[in-house]
Write a protein that holds these residues in place. Sequence first.
Motif, PDB file in Angstrom:
ATOM      1  N   THR A 213      48.525  32.027  41.229  1.00 18.74           N
ATOM      2  CA  THR A 213      47.368  32.446  42.016  1.00 18.74           C
ATOM      3  C   THR A 213      47.736  33.578  42.960  1.00 18.74           C
ATOM      4  O   THR A 213      46.994  34.554  43.108  1.00 18.74           O
ATOM      5  N   LEU A 214      48.878  33.450  43.600  1.00 17.74           N
ATOM      6  CA  LEU A 214      49.320  34.473  44.551  1.00 17.74           C
ATOM      7  C   LEU A 214      49.548  35.811  43.856  1.00 17.74           C
ATOM      8  O   LEU A 214      49.064  36.851  44.320  1.00 17.74           O
ATOM      9  N   SER A 215      50.278  35.788  42.741  1.00 16.41           N
ATOM     10  CA  SER A 215      50.584  37.044  42.050  1.00 16.41           C
ATOM     11  C   SER A 215      49.321  37.674  41.459  1.00 16.41           C
ATOM     12  O   SER A 215      49.123  38.889  41.546  1.00 16.41           O
ATOM     13  N   ASN A 216      48.442  36.857  40.870  1.00 22.37           N
ATOM     14  CA  ASN A 216      47.210  37.393  40.299  1.00 22.37           C
ATOM     15  C   ASN A 216      46.292  37.979  41.370  1.00 22.37           C
ATOM     16  O   ASN A 216      45.659  39.012  41.158  1.00 22.37           O
ATOM     17  N   SER A 217      46.217  37.319  42.513  1.00 24.09           N
ATOM     18  CA  SER A 217      45.357  37.801  43.596  1.00 24.09           C
ATOM     19  C   SER A 217      45.896  39.094  44.198  1.00 24.09           C
ATOM     20  O   SER A 217      45.143  40.033  44.441  1.00 24.09           O
ATOM     21  N   PHE A 218      47.188  39.142  44.429  1.00 26.36           N
ATOM     22  CA  PHE A 218      47.777  40.314  45.075  1.00 26.36           C
ATOM     23  C   PHE A 218      47.753  41.535  44.152  1.00 26.36           C
ATOM     24  O   PHE A 218      47.642  42.668  44.619  1.00 26.36           O
ATOM     25  N   LYS A 219      47.846  41.298  42.846  1.00 25.65           N
ATOM     26  CA  LYS A 219      47.886  42.414  41.893  1.00 25.65           C
ATOM     27  C   LYS A 219      46.516  42.763  41.317  1.00 25.65           C
ATOM     28  O   LYS A 219      46.425  43.592  40.410  1.00 25.65           O
ATOM     29  N   MET A 220      45.464  42.165  41.811  1.00 26.18           N
ATOM     30  CA  MET A 220      44.145  42.361  41.223  1.00 26.18           C
ATOM     31  C   MET A 220      43.740  43.831  41.206  1.00 26.18           C
ATOM     32  O   MET A 220      43.854  44.541  42.203  1.00 26.18           O
ATOM     33  N   PHE A 221      43.256  44.281  40.050  1.00 22.67           N
ATOM     34  CA  PHE A 221      42.833  45.677  39.913  1.00 22.67           C
ATOM     35  C   PHE A 221      41.482  45.801  39.211  1.00 22.67           C
ATOM     36  O   PHE A 221      40.518  46.309  39.778  1.00 22.67           O
ATOM     37  N   ASP A 222      41.410  45.325  37.962  1.00 23.07           N
ATOM     38  CA  ASP A 222      40.207  45.563  37.160  1.00 23.07           C
ATOM     39  C   ASP A 222      38.969  44.895  37.739  1.00 23.07           C
ATOM     40  O   ASP A 222      37.878  45.477  37.732  1.00 23.07           O
ATOM     41  N   GLN A 223      39.112  43.665  38.272  1.00 26.87           N
ATOM     42  CA  GLN A 223      37.966  43.004  38.883  1.00 26.87           C
ATOM     43  C   GLN A 223      37.488  43.767  40.120  1.00 26.87           C
ATOM     44  O   GLN A 223      36.286  43.906  40.351  1.00 26.87           O
ATOM     45  N   ASN A 224      38.445  44.255  40.913  1.00 20.51           N
ATOM     46  CA  ASN A 224      38.112  45.034  42.102  1.00 20.51           C
ATOM     47  C   ASN A 224      37.396  46.333  41.739  1.00 20.51           C
ATOM     48  O   ASN A 224      36.399  46.719  42.363  1.00 20.51           O
ATOM     49  N   LEU A 225      37.869  46.987  40.685  1.00 18.45           N
ATOM     50  CA  LEU A 225      37.259  48.235  40.232  1.00 18.45           C
ATOM     51  C   LEU A 225      35.838  48.016  39.742  1.00 18.45           C
ATOM     52  O   LEU A 225      34.929  48.783  40.067  1.00 18.45           O
TER      53      LEU A 225
END
Length: 287
Positions: A213-225
């Motif tokens: 969860t931590l790594s996926n949240s911190f590295k989030m890109f496509d959902q944010n875009l």
Amino acid sequence: MKKDRDPLKKYFPIFVLPTLICFIMFFVVPFIMGIGLSFTKFTTVTDITAFVGFKNYIKAFTADNEFVHALGFTSLFTVVSVITVNVFAFALSLILTKGIRGTNFFRSIFFMPNLIGGIVLGYIWNLLINGVLLRYFGEDITFKTQYGFWGLVILTNWQLIGYMMVIYIAGLQNIPSDVLEAAQIDGSSSLRTLFKIKIPMVMPSITICTFLTLSNSFKMFDQNLALTAGAPEKTTEMLALNIYQTFYNRNANWHGVAQAKAVVFFLIVALIAFLQLKVTNSKEIEQ
């Protein structure tokens, strides 16, 4: 038994070699090149114009406030997401290990959002959230930073809860039944059994789920875009998106800065992941 293991030892390097070559070519080499490029001014990988030392790193933090704000926004989002995803996932796993009817159906339903790509998820939730906001408030998700923040939290929960739930279910089902029966005979309440037996004994699952969860949240890109693209005014821009925007939406003088941001990004994620694993591993117990 010794003879049976000999062929495995003999041919192990042959089977590992293709994967090892790909790992070196597509991860190790680009990573080392990226670190080197972060100390230069360049337009392409083969067109390095000057060595600038730590100027790119200094510029990343001082040229504007965007990178620092993205770091703070990502950190806050990660903390909220790690807590909410794991609490809801663990609660669902407790419910779905009670032997209720349709358990397998519900497990499949909750897991399905994890199979959808991030860009698709972002656009789906953009439509859903905008539909609600426009109907009741006359605003869309890009109107306020809070809308974008909680939209990302909701999206992340919807995507990850089912996946983490499966891991927690596996951990709960691995608890010896005689331990739970002994606790019940001793008159232990459900709450006491949860905190004194179940949670300590599923710490390996908690370690895995927290890390993912931590790594996926911190590295989030496509959902944010797809969901906000950083709007309004880049206040919902997370670190990965900020690095992307720096590299592709500014002139070539910023390429080295973007690469420096990427190196800092990697160091932050690696440090946080290491500390998290160290803390949670120390709480695991031998079963």
